[in-house]
Design an enzyme around this catalytic site. Structure first.
Site, PDB file in Angstrom:
ATOM      1  N   LYS A 177       0.857  -1.195   0.000  1.00 19.16           N
ATOM      2  CA  LYS A 177       0.000   0.000   0.000  1.00 19.16           C
ATOM      3  C   LYS A 177       0.891   1.242   0.000  1.00 19.16           C
ATOM      4  O   LYS A 177       1.429   1.647   1.025  1.00 19.16           O
ATOM      5  CB  LYS A 177      -0.911   0.052   1.241  1.00 19.16           C
ATOM      6  N   GLU A 252       9.873   2.404  10.652  1.00 22.59           N
ATOM      7  CA  GLU A 252      10.870   3.458  10.402  1.00 22.59           C
ATOM      8  C   GLU A 252      10.112   4.772  10.462  1.00 22.59           C
ATOM      9  O   GLU A 252       9.286   5.053   9.589  1.00 22.59           O
ATOM     10  CB  GLU A 252      11.504   3.305   9.018  1.00 22.59           C
ATOM     11  N   CYS A 286      13.306  12.118   6.056  1.00 26.51           N
ATOM     12  CA  CYS A 286      13.307  11.746   7.478  1.00 26.51           C
ATOM     13  C   CYS A 286      14.661  12.064   8.092  1.00 26.51           C
ATOM     14  O   CYS A 286      14.768  12.248   9.295  1.00 26.51           O
ATOM     15  CB  CYS A 286      12.957  10.282   7.631  1.00 26.51           C
ATOM     16  N   GLU A 387       9.154  17.488  14.772  1.00 24.36           N
ATOM     17  CA  GLU A 387       9.504  17.261  13.369  1.00 24.36           C
ATOM     18  C   GLU A 387       8.652  18.196  12.505  1.00 24.36           C
ATOM     19  O   GLU A 387       7.433  18.221  12.641  1.00 24.36           O
ATOM     20  CB  GLU A 387       9.237  15.805  12.977  1.00 24.36           C
TER      21      GLU A 387
HETATM   22  P1  NAD Z   1       2.216   9.041   7.317  1.00 24.79           P
HETATM   23  O1  NAD Z   1       2.477   8.347   8.617  1.00 24.79           O
HETATM   24  O2  NAD Z   1       1.105  10.017   7.283  1.00 24.79           O
HETATM   25  O3  NAD Z   1       1.880   7.975   6.176  1.00 24.79           O
HETATM   26  C1  NAD Z   1       2.752   6.929   5.821  1.00 24.79           C
HETATM   27  C2  NAD Z   1       1.956   5.814   5.198  1.00 24.79           C
HETATM   28  O4  NAD Z   1       1.080   5.263   6.180  1.00 24.79           O
HETATM   29  C3  NAD Z   1       1.063   6.230   4.033  1.00 24.79           C
HETATM   30  O5  NAD Z   1       1.028   5.192   3.090  1.00 24.79           O
HETATM   31  C4  NAD Z   1      -0.287   6.405   4.696  1.00 24.79           C
HETATM   32  O6  NAD Z   1      -1.359   6.260   3.810  1.00 24.79           O
HETATM   33  C5  NAD Z   1      -0.253   5.286   5.712  1.00 24.79           C
HETATM   34  N1  NAD Z   1      -1.133   5.489   6.861  1.00 24.79           N
HETATM   35  C6  NAD Z   1      -1.574   6.671   7.379  1.00 24.79           C
HETATM   36  N2  NAD Z   1      -2.374   6.432   8.432  1.00 24.79           N
HETATM   37  C7  NAD Z   1      -2.435   5.097   8.599  1.00 24.79           C
HETATM   38  C8  NAD Z   1      -3.094   4.244   9.533  1.00 24.79           C
HETATM   39  N3  NAD Z   1      -3.856   4.727  10.509  1.00 24.79           N
HETATM   40  N4  NAD Z   1      -2.922   2.913   9.418  1.00 24.79           N
HETATM   41  C9  NAD Z   1      -2.131   2.406   8.454  1.00 24.79           C
HETATM   42  N5  NAD Z   1      -1.496   3.158   7.535  1.00 24.79           N
HETATM   43  C10 NAD Z   1      -1.639   4.488   7.607  1.00 24.79           C
HETATM   44  O7  NAD Z   1       3.606   9.676   6.871  1.00 24.79           O
HETATM   45  P2  NAD Z   1       3.934  10.514   5.557  1.00 24.79           P
HETATM   46  O8  NAD Z   1       3.365  11.883   5.737  1.00 24.79           O
HETATM   47  O9  NAD Z   1       3.563   9.748   4.348  1.00 24.79           O
HETATM   48  O10 NAD Z   1       5.530  10.576   5.633  1.00 24.79           O
HETATM   49  C11 NAD Z   1       6.206  11.483   6.428  1.00 24.79           C
HETATM   50  C12 NAD Z   1       6.700  10.815   7.708  1.00 24.79           C
HETATM   51  O11 NAD Z   1       7.437   9.657   7.387  1.00 24.79           O
HETATM   52  C13 NAD Z   1       7.654  11.702   8.475  1.00 24.79           C
HETATM   53  O12 NAD Z   1       7.374  11.601   9.847  1.00 24.79           O
HETATM   54  C14 NAD Z   1       9.013  11.101   8.165  1.00 24.79           C
HETATM   55  O13 NAD Z   1       9.997  11.346   9.123  1.00 24.79           O
HETATM   56  C15 NAD Z   1       8.676   9.660   8.072  1.00 24.79           C
HETATM   57  N6  NAD Z   1       9.689   8.944   7.294  1.00 24.79           N
HETATM   58  C16 NAD Z   1      10.543   8.123   7.962  1.00 24.79           C
HETATM   59  C17 NAD Z   1      11.546   7.450   7.284  1.00 24.79           C
HETATM   60  C18 NAD Z   1      12.486   6.525   8.010  1.00 24.79           C
HETATM   61  O14 NAD Z   1      13.038   5.647   7.365  1.00 24.79           O
HETATM   62  N7  NAD Z   1      12.680   6.669   9.304  1.00 24.79           N
HETATM   63  C19 NAD Z   1      11.658   7.613   5.898  1.00 24.79           C
HETATM   64  C20 NAD Z   1      10.777   8.465   5.249  1.00 24.79           C
HETATM   65  C21 NAD Z   1       9.785   9.117   5.956  1.00 24.79           C
END
Ligand code: NAD
Length: 505
Positions: A177, A252, A286, A387
């Site tokens: 997904k 992550e 990130c 963040e």
């Molecule tokens: P997000 O948590 O909003 O979404 C990430 C994914 O999770 C998307 O596919 C989203 O549709 C899904 N999602 C959202 N709510 C969900 C739920 N309740 N249940 C299951 N899935 C759900 O994050 P984002 O805005 O897409 O990305 C930004 C964040 O990701 C930042 O906090 C960033 O630091 C983090 N990030 C971390 C890494 C790492 O490797 N540590 C890498 C890239 C991004």
């Protein structure tokens, strides 16, 4: 009127509409009037079908020898290489990062596929001596089962490839997904897997929102493992669900990364690294440099050069090769970044540049934000703790190395850090003392290499690492195997030594 191209789910080897028959749009963040495509708006019913297909395919895929699975990943690397430029351009259109970075994103997936192809002939277990005679002991790796892979939008090819490729080579089947902001690049990735010869049902793709599709996948009893990259808030929720079901779960999450600039640093290098770390990918990494902890002795010179450079960065569509900073992902992101900035100003931080949505030629229809630098930030301030995930850099001033390390570690996150110093003793003390999963000496906080472990401490994750060899610990179970060829019952966990004979000291 031109109708938008439609992008489907991929379930059991077939491209299908969502059960709802509904669609959502993917738009270009540099020009939000442009619809890149329409995408199947899915829900729990689609997840059920995809998991069923993955469960069915698992029976056969786990028995395909790992080197043969690796050959398919080798073909994936070749197709990605051929399509690199076209995919990079699509990635920039859909996600906004500048073309040079989009090429880097795709290159990372090429490298990850090549690594996975090689891992097909390794997937190492261990052999160790047995404590009993005529007995053999070893461990082997076996696949976990159906993996649910949930990815964010900021690395639309690299992060999915970190999950998909090791999962597949290890013999798992997957339901993927992708983020609903970058579904079209994700669809291309799955098309490439199909073209490379991944059998029907081994890779399934379900598009849609986190609450509808993501959570249905997390809660599905047929899914044995969840691999999630995204925000810490969502990660915590997923961890709770997986905890209740005792489901394997790798997370992550967020970061609040800092660079230390010591008084003996090469300041030109430190400015270069800070600009790249804070404003590369518009701060939406990130590992982005969100804090700089600078020694008071060099602060003025460093800041002057930094602000001059930040002001001179060219914003615009990432497809223009002269542009350095693309847009934020969407309107909600821009609203959120601006609310952090406003709160910082209100709290008394000194705004040195930026601090508002960007305007000017070619910027009116995109989610652009000016590169922003704050001075006078204290380690405990919200600007230094939360963040922001945007082009905002907060500068903290310190008077010593120890104070710098304490400020760096004053964070609930622990992903990446860096230190600029010419003193090898300080560099090694930093290597020992920083509370992060990644540390750069004399470079920026951003920029991971695919063949090394990637991940963080504290609220950045739950102890797993993606990348390199470490990812294979997520996607395989260890089976411990004993072969007793003595022909009689030998008992372990019983004291087998002759009566009265003590173990040598
Ligand atoms: P997000 O948590 O909003 O979404 C990430 C994914 O999770 C998307 O596919 C989203 O549709 C899904 N999602 C959202 N709510 C969900 C739920 N309740 N249940 C299951 N899935 C759900 O994050 P984002 O805005 O897409 O990305 C930004 C964040 O990701 C930042 O906090 C960033 O630091 C983090 N990030 C971390 C890494 C790492 O490797 N540590 C890498 C890239 C991004």
């Amino acid at each position: 009127m031109k109708t938008a191209t439609r992008y489907l789910n991929f379930i059991g080897g077939r491209w299908v509409e969502a059960a709802s028959g509904r669609w959502f749009e993917s738009r270009n963040p540099a020009d939000h009037g442009e619809v890149v495509g329409e995408v199947a708006k899915s829900g729990a019913e689609d997840v059920d079908r995809a998991v069923a297909a993955a469960q069915k395919a698992f029976a056969g895929w786990r028995l395909v020898p790992a080197p043969r699975r690796g050959e398919i990943l080798g073909r994936v690397a070749a197709i990605l290489r051929e399509r690199k430029e076209e995919l990079s351009r699509l990635l920039t259109r859909e996600m906004g990062k500048v073309l040079e970075e989009a090429r880097g994103d795709v290159q990372e997936s090429i490298d990850t596929a090549a690594y996975a192809a090689g891992e097909g002939v390794r997937l190492m277990g261990k052999t160790v001596p047995s404590e009993l005679a005529d007995k053999f002991a070893m461990t082997i790796r076996v696949p976990v089962g159906v993996c649910g892979l949930i990815s964010p939008w900021n690395f639309p090819t690299a992060i999915p490839s970190w999950k998909l490729f090791p999962a597949l080579v290890s013999g798992n089947t997957v339901v993927f997904k992708p983020a609903s902001d970058t579904p079209i690049v994700a669809t291309e990735m799955v098309r490439i897997l199909e073209e490379a010869g991944v059998p029907a049902g081994v890779v399934n793709l379900v598009h849609g929102g986190g609450g509808d599709v993501g959570m249905a996948l997390v809660r599905h009893p047929g899914v044995a493992l969840i691999s999630f990259t995204g925000s810490s808030g969502v990660g915590r929720e997923i961890a709770g669900e997986c905890g209740k079901a005792l489901k394997r779960c790798s997370l992550e999450l967020g970061g609040k990364n800092a660079s230390i600039v010591m008084d003996d640093a090469d300041l030109e290098l430190a400015v270069d690294g800070s600009i790249w770390g804070a404003f590369g990918t518009t701060g939406q990494r990130c590992t982005a440099t969100s804090r700089v902890i600078v020694h008071s002795k060099v602060k003025d010179v460093y800041l002057q050069a930094l602000v001059k450079r930040a002001r001179g960065l060219k914003l615009g569509s990432g497809l223009d090769e002269s542009v350095k900073v693309g847009p934020l992902m969407n309107e909600a992101r821009r609203v959120e970044v601006h609310s952090h900035v406003e709160a910082g100003v209100k709290a008394g931080a000194k705004l040195l540049c930026g601090g508002r949505p960007a305007s000017g030629a070619g910027l009116a229809n995109g989610w652009f934000y000016e590169p922003t630098v704050f001075d006078g930030v204290k380690p405990g301030d919200a600007l230094a703790q939360e963040e922001i995930f945007g082009p905002v850099l907060s500068v903290i001033t310190v008077d010593s190395f120890d104070e710098a390390i304490a400020a760096l570690n004053n964070s609930k996150y622990g992903l990446s850090a860096s230190i600029y110093t010419r003193d090898v003793n300080r560099a090694f003390r930093a290597i020992r003392d920083v509370e992060t999963g990644i540390l750069y000496v004399n470079s920026s906080t951003i920029g991971a290499e695919n063949h090394l472990p990637f991940g963080g401490l504290k609220e950045t994750g739950n102890g797993h690492r993606e990348g390199g060899w470490a990812a294979y610990d997520i996607y395989t179970e260890i089976r411990t195997v004993y072969v007793d060829y003595s022909g009689k019952l030998q008992r372990a966990q019983i004291d087998n030594r002759p009566q009265g004979q003590a173990a040598p000291r």
